[in-house]
Scaffold this active site. Structure first.
Site, PDB file in Angstrom:
ATOM      1  N   ASP A  58       0.849  -1.192   0.000  1.00 45.84           N
ATOM      2  CA  ASP A  58       0.000   0.000   0.000  1.00 45.84           C
ATOM      3  C   ASP A  58       0.883   1.240   0.000  1.00 45.84           C
ATOM      4  O   ASP A  58       1.820   1.345   0.800  1.00 45.84           O
ATOM      5  CB  ASP A  58      -0.922   0.019   1.232  1.00 45.84           C
ATOM      6  CG  ASP A  58      -1.876  -1.171   1.222  1.00 45.84           C
ATOM      7  OD1 ASP A  58      -2.338  -1.532   0.134  1.00 45.84           O
ATOM      8  OD2 ASP A  58      -2.133  -1.729   2.290  1.00 45.84           O
ATOM      9  N   ASP A  60       0.822   5.299   0.312  1.00 50.79           N
ATOM     10  CA  ASP A  60       0.083   6.517   0.664  1.00 50.79           C
ATOM     11  C   ASP A  60       0.984   7.728   0.465  1.00 50.79           C
ATOM     12  O   ASP A  60       2.184   7.683   0.734  1.00 50.79           O
ATOM     13  CB  ASP A  60      -0.388   6.460   2.116  1.00 50.79           C
ATOM     14  CG  ASP A  60      -1.438   5.376   2.336  1.00 50.79           C
ATOM     15  OD1 ASP A  60      -2.173   5.063   1.383  1.00 50.79           O
ATOM     16  OD2 ASP A  60      -1.518   4.835   3.445  1.00 50.79           O
ATOM     17  N   ASP A 172      -0.661   7.827  14.373  1.00 52.97           N
ATOM     18  CA  ASP A 172      -0.932   6.938  15.503  1.00 52.97           C
ATOM     19  C   ASP A 172       0.322   6.348  16.137  1.00 52.97           C
ATOM     20  O   ASP A 172       0.566   6.530  17.332  1.00 52.97           O
ATOM     21  CB  ASP A 172      -1.908   5.822  15.079  1.00 52.97           C
ATOM     22  CG  ASP A 172      -1.528   5.161  13.760  1.00 52.97           C
ATOM     23  OD1 ASP A 172      -0.405   5.412  13.267  1.00 52.97           O
ATOM     24  OD2 ASP A 172      -2.348   4.391  13.218  1.00 52.97           O
TER      25      ASP A 172
END
Length: 464
Positions: A58, A60, A172
């Protein structure tokens, strides 16, 4: 929680990540944004995975361009989301997700002090008078840029944009606050993410109780990362997850479907499942199973565990999987219990009771995890076929083996047989052997089966 974090710049000579580790389309997006004089970085999972020796999947991108400014740079861009406004840039089947640097959510009256270019109208009102439709669109965009929290402190809308230092503080976990700069292949490490990777320990940015209240999904992300990356959860973080597990009830059911798939269908299902049980999160995802999984030696627990072992093996061998099989297994015993109750209470035939129980269980589970119809329908078909697989009468066997859901239903029957043993395992073994024999011998096998339901004698019509 700090308002800003400041980076340690790690030069390309001190790490293994390179531009070619990004997908070609990700690299194209980054270079396009930079060519338009914006700052843009690859961030999060792709950087973390590469530094941990895994192939990134992935990709981003974050930038200081607003969603509207991003859209102006790409024809193939569409803006999505109200809770978090994002840009999706599509290249065939590949979608590159681009986010604007997040700022800290403040009181509404303070939001006018954020960066001027962020608060500009998406439609330039200085050129001409806006039409009623454009005024409505402009007002909607302005409203979406504001932040909103619930009484529990959960962020319901978070479109306050800021600097990269603020964006890093909003992330996070420390290993997710690393930004890859394609211009010189350096990494900006804002929260000692490199240290967390070397020590293989999950560290949260800011107080965990506050961060979990802002977005409870962070709890299951912590569980997923610990399992996937073979990292440790500190005792304090583990305790915080147990204390805040109930907050998952505030997450929309549609969002939890995707998160659950990432949790249990990534090749680390067994470890993840055991950790979910330990941290009291499984009961939040599957409330119908909360009581059934209290005993590790129970058939309910063992069926789920066996399914997850098989699923992990299939994923690691690049074999096909489907979420339908996952939900069929998790919800089988609650559905079977409901079927028995309907048969006892209403003297209902088993087939009718199973259909009603299936609909009821799927409805109740979908209030917690919204299962799309493309998966819920196959789940119910697998359950219904269990009755037909167990009967094996007449020509039904020959017809059943051509059913589109036969293979999935057979795999599920075999799983149940291996868990429960007895007659169910014998029937599953019969179907295993039946599939291997030549087609011209199948009729003999069927004829050799004992006929457990004798034919009914037809009533003769009265003579006239």
């Amino acid at each position: 929680m700090p308002d800003k974090l400041y980076p340690e710049v790690i030069p390309s000579s001190s790490h293994a990540m390179r531009c070619q580790d990004l997908s070609p389309n990700t690299l194209k997006v980054l270079k396009t944004l930079i060519s338009h004089n914006y700052k843009a970085y690859a961030v999060g999972g792709c950087v973390r995975d590469k530094l941990m020796g895994q192939d990134p999947k992935d990709f981003d991108v974050v930038t200081n361009a607003t969603p509207e400014q991003i859209k102006a740079c790409f024809r193939n861009c569409r803006l999505i989301g109200r809770r978090f406004r994002l840009a999706h840039i599509t290249f065939g089947r590949e979608i590159i997700e681009v986010a604007t640097f997040r700022g800290h959510h403040k009181e509404e009256e303070d939001q006018s002090e954020t960066k001027p270019e962020i608060t500009d109208d998406p439609i330039d009102s200085t050129r001409r008078k806006l039409s009623p439709r454009e005024q409505k669109y402009s007002a909607k965009i302005k409203a979406d840029k504001k932040s909103k929290t619930s009484q529990d402190g959960q962020l319901l809308r978070d479109n306050i944009f800021g600097s990269i230092e603020e964006d890093a503080a909003r992330r996070d976990f420390t290993f997710n606050a690393m930004y890859f700069d394609v211009s010189d292949e350096s990494i900006l490490d804002f929260a000692n993410g490199m240290t967390a990777i070397k020590e293989r320990q999950i560290e949260m940015i800011g107080p965990s109780d506050i961060r979990f209240r802002e977005d409870p999904v962070r709890m299951i992300r912590a569980i997923r990362f610990a399992a996937k990356l073979n990292m440790k959860l500190p005792d304090s973080l583990s305790k915080s997850i147990k204390e805040n597990a109930h907050l998952l009830a505030n997450i929309p059911a549609a969002r939890l479907f995707e998160e659950t798939n990432k949790l249990l269908l990534s090749g680390y299902g067994v470890v993840t499942f055991e950790s979910l049980v330990k941290h009291k999160l499984l009961a939040q995802l599957f409330p119908l199973l909360a009581d059934l999984l209290s005993d590790e030696n129970s058939k309910e627990y063992q069926l789920v565990l066996r399914m997850l072992k098989n699923t992990d093996n299939r994923i690691n061998n690049d074999q096909r999987i489907t979420p339908a099989f996952l939900y069929a297994t998790f919800l089988w015993y609650p559905m079977e219990e409901k079927t028995q109750a309907l048969m006892f209470e209403s003297s209902m035939p088993m087939h009718d009771a199973l259909n009603l129980a299936s609909a009821d269980i799927m409805f109740r589970q979908s209030r917690r995890i919204m299962i799309p119809k493309r998966f819920s329908i196959p789940v119910r078909e697998m359950w219904t076929l269990q009755l037909r697989l167990q009967k094996r009468q007449g020509k039904r066997c020959l017809q059943l083996i051509t059913h589109p859901r036969f293979r999935a239903a057979y795999d599920f029957l075999l799983l149940r047989g291996q868990t429960e043993g007895g007659e169910l395992l014998e029937i599953a073994q019969w179907w295993t052997d039946f599939q291997k024999i030549p087609d011209n011998e199948k009729q003999k096998w069927v004829a050799a089966l004992p006929n457990k339901s004798p034919r009914r004698r037809r009533k003769r019509k009265p003579k006239t």
